[in-house]
Enzyme design. Structure first.
Site, PDB file in Angstrom:
ATOM      1  N   TYR A  52       1.571 -15.341   1.429  1.00  0.00           N
ATOM      2  CA  TYR A  52       1.050 -15.580   0.090  1.00  0.00           C
ATOM      3  C   TYR A  52       1.471 -16.963  -0.452  1.00  0.00           C
ATOM      4  O   TYR A  52       0.971 -17.410  -1.477  1.00  0.00           O
ATOM      5  CB  TYR A  52       1.497 -14.484  -0.903  1.00  0.00           C
ATOM      6  CG  TYR A  52       1.060 -13.088  -0.502  1.00  0.00           C
ATOM      7  CD1 TYR A  52      -0.022 -12.879   0.355  1.00  0.00           C
ATOM      8  CD2 TYR A  52       1.726 -11.960  -0.982  1.00  0.00           C
ATOM      9  CE1 TYR A  52      -0.412 -11.600   0.732  1.00  0.00           C
ATOM     10  CE2 TYR A  52       1.340 -10.677  -0.614  1.00  0.00           C
ATOM     11  CZ  TYR A  52       0.272 -10.513   0.250  1.00  0.00           C
ATOM     12  OH  TYR A  52      -0.110  -9.238   0.619  1.00  0.00           O
ATOM     13  N   THR A 247      -0.566  -2.355  -5.966  1.00  0.00           N
ATOM     14  CA  THR A 247      -1.647  -2.801  -6.826  1.00  0.00           C
ATOM     15  C   THR A 247      -1.228  -4.070  -7.542  1.00  0.00           C
ATOM     16  O   THR A 247      -0.169  -4.638  -7.239  1.00  0.00           O
ATOM     17  CB  THR A 247      -2.037  -1.677  -7.815  1.00  0.00           C
ATOM     18  OG1 THR A 247      -3.171  -2.084  -8.573  1.00  0.00           O
ATOM     19  CG2 THR A 247      -0.894  -1.298  -8.740  1.00  0.00           C
ATOM     20  N   LYS A 251      -3.089  -7.955 -16.452  1.00  0.00           N
ATOM     21  CA  LYS A 251      -3.005  -7.444 -17.822  1.00  0.00           C
ATOM     22  C   LYS A 251      -1.820  -6.502 -17.979  1.00  0.00           C
ATOM     23  O   LYS A 251      -1.731  -5.487 -17.276  1.00  0.00           O
ATOM     24  CB  LYS A 251      -4.300  -6.685 -18.162  1.00  0.00           C
ATOM     25  CG  LYS A 251      -5.539  -7.540 -17.990  1.00  0.00           C
ATOM     26  CD  LYS A 251      -6.806  -6.733 -18.233  1.00  0.00           C
ATOM     27  CE  LYS A 251      -8.040  -7.598 -18.138  1.00  0.00           C
ATOM     28  NZ  LYS A 251      -8.381  -8.001 -16.755  1.00  0.00           N
TER      29      LYS A 251
HETATM   30  N1  LIG Z   1      -0.924  -6.190   3.636  1.00  0.00           N
HETATM   31  C1  LIG Z   1      -2.028  -6.857   3.403  1.00  0.00           C
HETATM   32  O1  LIG Z   1      -2.670  -7.412   4.314  1.00  0.00           O
HETATM   33  C2  LIG Z   1      -2.551  -6.933   2.000  1.00  0.00           C
HETATM   34  C3  LIG Z   1      -3.887  -7.324   1.758  1.00  0.00           C
HETATM   35  C4  LIG Z   1      -4.337  -7.362   0.435  1.00  0.00           C
HETATM   36  C5  LIG Z   1      -3.473  -7.049  -0.602  1.00  0.00           C
HETATM   37  N2  LIG Z   1      -2.170  -6.703  -0.333  1.00  0.00           N
HETATM   38  C6  LIG Z   1      -1.204  -6.429  -1.422  1.00  0.00           C
HETATM   39  O2  LIG Z   1      -1.755  -5.525  -2.332  1.00  0.00           O
HETATM   40  C7  LIG Z   1      -1.726  -6.078  -3.648  1.00  0.00           C
HETATM   41  C8  LIG Z   1      -2.855  -5.515  -4.471  1.00  0.00           C
HETATM   42  O3  LIG Z   1      -4.108  -5.804  -3.840  1.00  0.00           O
HETATM   43  P1  LIG Z   1      -5.474  -5.596  -4.590  1.00  0.00           P
HETATM   44  O4  LIG Z   1      -5.635  -6.693  -5.599  1.00  0.00           O
HETATM   45  O5  LIG Z   1      -6.552  -5.400  -3.628  1.00  0.00           O
HETATM   46  O6  LIG Z   1      -5.185  -4.246  -5.385  1.00  0.00           O
HETATM   47  P2  LIG Z   1      -6.081  -3.261  -6.218  1.00  0.00           P
HETATM   48  O7  LIG Z   1      -5.136  -2.347  -6.899  1.00  0.00           O
HETATM   49  O8  LIG Z   1      -7.186  -2.688  -5.409  1.00  0.00           O
HETATM   50  O9  LIG Z   1      -6.818  -4.190  -7.263  1.00  0.00           O
HETATM   51  C9  LIG Z   1      -6.179  -4.812  -8.320  1.00  0.00           C
HETATM   52  C10 LIG Z   1      -7.255  -5.630  -8.999  1.00  0.00           C
HETATM   53  O10 LIG Z   1      -8.240  -4.743  -9.512  1.00  0.00           O
HETATM   54  C11 LIG Z   1      -8.580  -5.114 -10.813  1.00  0.00           C
HETATM   55  N3  LIG Z   1      -8.862  -3.874 -11.556  1.00  0.00           N
HETATM   56  C12 LIG Z   1      -8.034  -2.842 -11.752  1.00  0.00           C
HETATM   57  N4  LIG Z   1      -8.642  -1.860 -12.462  1.00  0.00           N
HETATM   58  C13 LIG Z   1      -9.891  -2.304 -12.700  1.00  0.00           C
HETATM   59  C14 LIG Z   1     -10.998  -1.754 -13.390  1.00  0.00           C
HETATM   60  N5  LIG Z   1     -10.939  -0.556 -13.980  1.00  0.00           N
HETATM   61  N6  LIG Z   1     -12.122  -2.490 -13.436  1.00  0.00           N
HETATM   62  C15 LIG Z   1     -12.186  -3.700 -12.858  1.00  0.00           C
HETATM   63  N7  LIG Z   1     -11.158  -4.288 -12.201  1.00  0.00           N
HETATM   64  C16 LIG Z   1     -10.025  -3.586 -12.123  1.00  0.00           C
HETATM   65  C17 LIG Z   1      -7.375  -5.842 -11.349  1.00  0.00           C
HETATM   66  O11 LIG Z   1      -7.845  -6.811 -12.251  1.00  0.00           O
HETATM   67  P3  LIG Z   1      -7.098  -7.192 -13.622  1.00  0.00           P
HETATM   68  O12 LIG Z   1      -6.207  -8.341 -13.305  1.00  0.00           O
HETATM   69  O13 LIG Z   1      -8.244  -7.558 -14.495  1.00  0.00           O
HETATM   70  O14 LIG Z   1      -6.353  -5.978 -14.082  1.00  0.00           O
HETATM   71  C18 LIG Z   1      -6.754  -6.475 -10.122  1.00  0.00           C
HETATM   72  O15 LIG Z   1      -7.264  -7.776  -9.921  1.00  0.00           O
HETATM   73  C19 LIG Z   1      -1.783  -7.584  -3.403  1.00  0.00           C
HETATM   74  O16 LIG Z   1      -1.328  -8.342  -4.493  1.00  0.00           O
HETATM   75  C20 LIG Z   1      -0.867  -7.702  -2.204  1.00  0.00           C
HETATM   76  O17 LIG Z   1       0.489  -7.648  -2.600  1.00  0.00           O
HETATM   77  C21 LIG Z   1      -1.729  -6.619   0.947  1.00  0.00           C
END
Ligand SMILES: NC(=O)c1ccc[n+]([C@@H]2O[C@H](COP(=O)([O-])OP(=O)(O)OC[C@H]3O[C@@H](n4cnc5c(N)ncnc54)[C@H](OP(=O)(O)O)[C@@H]3O)[C@@H](O)[C@H]2O)c1
Length: 293
Positions: A52, A247, A251
């Site tokens: 990252y 996650t 916000k």
């Molecule tokens: N191991 C790996 O290869 C890998 C890959 C990807 C991610 N990750 C890890 O997992 C973490 C989370 O990943 P992710 O972002 O995919 O997680 P996620 O929990 O699927 O999504 C979080 C995102 O969803 C948005 N969101 C949440 N509720 C929502 C709703 N009701 N309507 C619209 N948008 C909504 C949030 O936006 P807002 O900011 O507007 O709340 C945030 O940007 C990453 O930061 C990382 O640490 C690991």
């Protein structure tokens, strides 16, 4: 089904049920302010990675949390980071040492192989080095991420320490594709950690879950007396699969809302089944599309 605030690994150690991720939105950005907000909101589990490119900005936020006016004990914080590629002539130990220096801590609670891809064909050797950093105490737990059946096949029989977790993209739109892997997790008592759990609400809207989640949300709102959100319904579904949720949110209010999920009633077996069936109607992978399981 588990609604406990901590989950127990196959080695008896514990991990908070939800973690705040520093990838995606914070990729190659400073994570310091966001981490401080997440810690203030009540997160105690941070998900970081060398890949990252922002571990050095996580460090100051961790330092502030551990040594600031409130000086939380190190044991109250669970920090994960992940091994990226291993530069030629370097070792896993070299990589974790660099991460620890940036994170300003002397051990991580969990160290993961971020993805099998750069280590293909030598996963067995890399895992042995992971075991070494565990034995040295640089990582309290070791695991993998984005591992498929074929990646486990490369090393699991020779492993002296079974990975505690496999962190994968997991939500109802990946249930069908992930079932064989979940069976392997069960066989070896490897915990599933989910990222991308909220993809059906953010990056893949308009799918079959759209008509199902509101009904379950209303049932949970009625039974709990609280205004339940769609995100909480999906986290409850992950709870039903005993998956730790990684996650993120920009916000503060949403972070607090997601943390509050743990106190809500569990989904019923019928609700889980309804989400399963709707989820299986489509297949959508948001990350690592080149790595179908
Ligand atoms: N191991 C790996 O290869 C890998 C890959 C990807 C991610 N990750 C890890 O997992 C973490 C989370 O990943 P992710 O972002 O995919 O997680 P996620 O929990 O699927 O999504 C979080 C995102 O969803 C948005 N969101 C949440 N509720 C929502 C709703 N009701 N309507 C619209 N948008 C909504 C949030 O936006 P807002 O900011 O507007 O709340 C945030 O940007 C990453 O930061 C990382 O640490 C690991």
């Amino acid at each position: 089904m588990s609604s406990k605030a901590f989950r127990t690994f196959n080695n008896g150690n514990k991990i908070p049920w939800i973690g705040f991720g520093t990838g995606t939105a914070l990729y190659r950005q400073s994570a310091e302010h966001s981490i401080s907000t997440a810690l203030e909101a009540g997160f105690t589990h941070l998900d970081c990675a060398e890949m990252y490119g922002n571990e050095a900005t996580v460090g100051p936020a961790i330092k502030k949390y551990l040594s600031g006016p409130e000086a939380h004990p190190r044991g109250s914080l669970f920090v994960t980071t992940k091994l990226n590629t291993i530069p030629s002539g370097k070792t896993v130990r070299d990589s974790i040492k660099v991460s620890l220096e940036k994170l300003q801590i002397d051990y991580v609670d969990l160290y993961l192989i971020h993805t099998p891809v750069p280590h293909q064909g030598r996963i067995k050797e890399v895992w042995k080095q992971m075991e070494d950093v565990y034995r040295e105490g640089l990582a309290k737990n070791i695991g993998v991420s984005n591992f498929r059946l074929k990646d486990f096949a490369e090393f699991i029989d020779s492993a002296e320490i079974i990975p505690v977790v496999n962190q994968i993209e997991f939500n109802p739109y990946l249930l069908g594709a992930t079932e064989p892997l979940l069976a392997l997790h069960k066989k070896y008592n490897i915990m599933t950690a989910s990222y991308g759990g909220l993809v059906p609400l953010s990056r893949k809207t308009g799918g079959p879950l759209d008509g199902i989640i509101p009904t379950i949300r209303e049932r949970l709102s009625k039974d709990s007396g609280k205004q339940v959100t769609d995100g909480q319904v999906l986290l409850k579904w992950l709870n039903a699969y005993d998956a730790v949720s990684i996650t993120t949110s920009s916000k503060r209010d949403r972070l607090v809302n997601l943390l509050e999920t743990i106190a809500l009633p569990d989904l019923t077996a019928d609700e889980v089944k309804t989400i399963d069936e709707a989820g299986k109607k489509i297949h959508h992978r948001n990350y690592m599309q080149h790595m179908e399981l």
